[in-house]
Design a protein around this motif. Structure first.
Motif, PDB file in Angstrom:
ATOM      1  N   ALA A  81      -6.348  38.697   9.591  1.00 16.84           N
ATOM      2  CA  ALA A  81      -7.046  39.366  10.688  1.00 16.84           C
ATOM      3  C   ALA A  81      -8.338  39.945  10.137  1.00 16.84           C
ATOM      4  CB  ALA A  81      -6.169  40.469  11.277  1.00 16.84           C
ATOM      5  N   ARG A  92     -11.327  42.154   6.099  1.00 17.17           N
ATOM      6  CA  ARG A  92     -10.306  41.126   6.328  1.00 17.17           C
ATOM      7  C   ARG A  92      -9.014  41.676   5.771  1.00 17.17           C
ATOM      8  NH1 ARG A  92     -13.337  35.641   4.615  1.00 17.17           N
ATOM      9  NH2 ARG A  92     -11.239  34.841   4.804  1.00 17.17           N
ATOM     10  N   ARG A  99       3.693  38.611  12.980  1.00 19.24           N
ATOM     11  CA  ARG A  99       2.993  38.272  14.223  1.00 19.24           C
ATOM     12  C   ARG A  99       3.419  36.885  14.696  1.00 19.24           C
ATOM     13  NH1 ARG A  99      -2.256  38.220  11.575  1.00 19.24           N
ATOM     14  NH2 ARG A  99      -0.865  38.151   9.800  1.00 19.24           N
TER      15      ARG A  99
END
Ligand SMILES: Cc1cc2nc3c(=O)[nH]c(=O)nc-3n(C[C@H](O)[C@H](O)[C@H](O)COP(=O)(O)OP(=O)(O)OC[C@H]3O[C@@H](n4cnc5c(N)ncnc54)[C@H](O)[C@@H]3O)c2cc1C
Length: 145
Positions: A81, A92, A99
């Motif tokens: 992400a 980052r 997830r």
């Protein structure tokens, strides 16, 4: 007489609650499927422009996803992400919470979860009216398109 329940909105919350209640009541869900888990195609490019991934923090939600998981409609997603600042990508990171994504796109999950439900496609609920002292509710709805 069977209990009748109207669920307004067929996003993830609506289809999840409709599935949870369908063994005890006749459920009607109003509106098209997906809500803010939409997938769009522009020529060759297909992209999710609402939720990019989701997490599972409640065991009841995990249970409600078992069939979708078994059918391969969702899978875990371990991509990096990032967060954006004014001058570009600033951070980052690998989020700690597992997830998940819909496969091949996010909108397949609410679609799969809506199978077998009574979905009143494209019906918008304008009002819910009741009668004084009576447990009787009416929906005023219409099809805008
Ligand atoms: C750009 C964006 C990115 C996001 N990214 C993430 C992410 O990465 N991870 C994550 O977990 N979440 C993300 N979210 C949030 C996630 O998409 C929402 O929390 C989730 O989809 C909400 O589901 P819901 O069922 O509660 O509501 P919604 O998805 O909003 O569904 C509600 C539905 O009800 C319908 N409705 C409303 N009023 C009526 C009415 N009167 N009559 C009939 N129908 C009606 C609406 O049209 C809609 O289809 C993102 C959201 C956006 C917008």
């Amino acid at each position: 007489m069977a209990i009748k329940i109207a669920v307004i909105g067929a996003g993830m919350a609506g289809v999840t609650v409709a599935r949870a209640l369908r063994s005890i009541a006749d459920i009607s869900v109003f509106e098209g499927v997906g809500g803010w888990m939409p997938t769009r195609r522009i020529e060759e490019v297909v992209f999710d422009h609402g939720a990019q991934y989701f997490t599972i923090r409640d065991e009841r939600f995990r249970d409600s996803l078992k069939a979708a998981q078994a059918d391969g409609v969702i899978q875990s997603w371990n991509g990096e992400a990032g967060s954006l600042s004014g001058d570009g990508l600033s951070q980052r990171f690998q989020p700690a919470t597992p997830r998940y994504v819909g496969v091949p796109s996010m909108n397949v999950l609410p679609k799969a979860m809506s199978v077998g439900l009574d979905i009143q496609l494209d019906e918008q609920v304008l009002a819910v009216t009741g009668e004084n002292g009576r447990c009787l509710w009416r929906l005023v709805h219409w099809r805008p398109r």
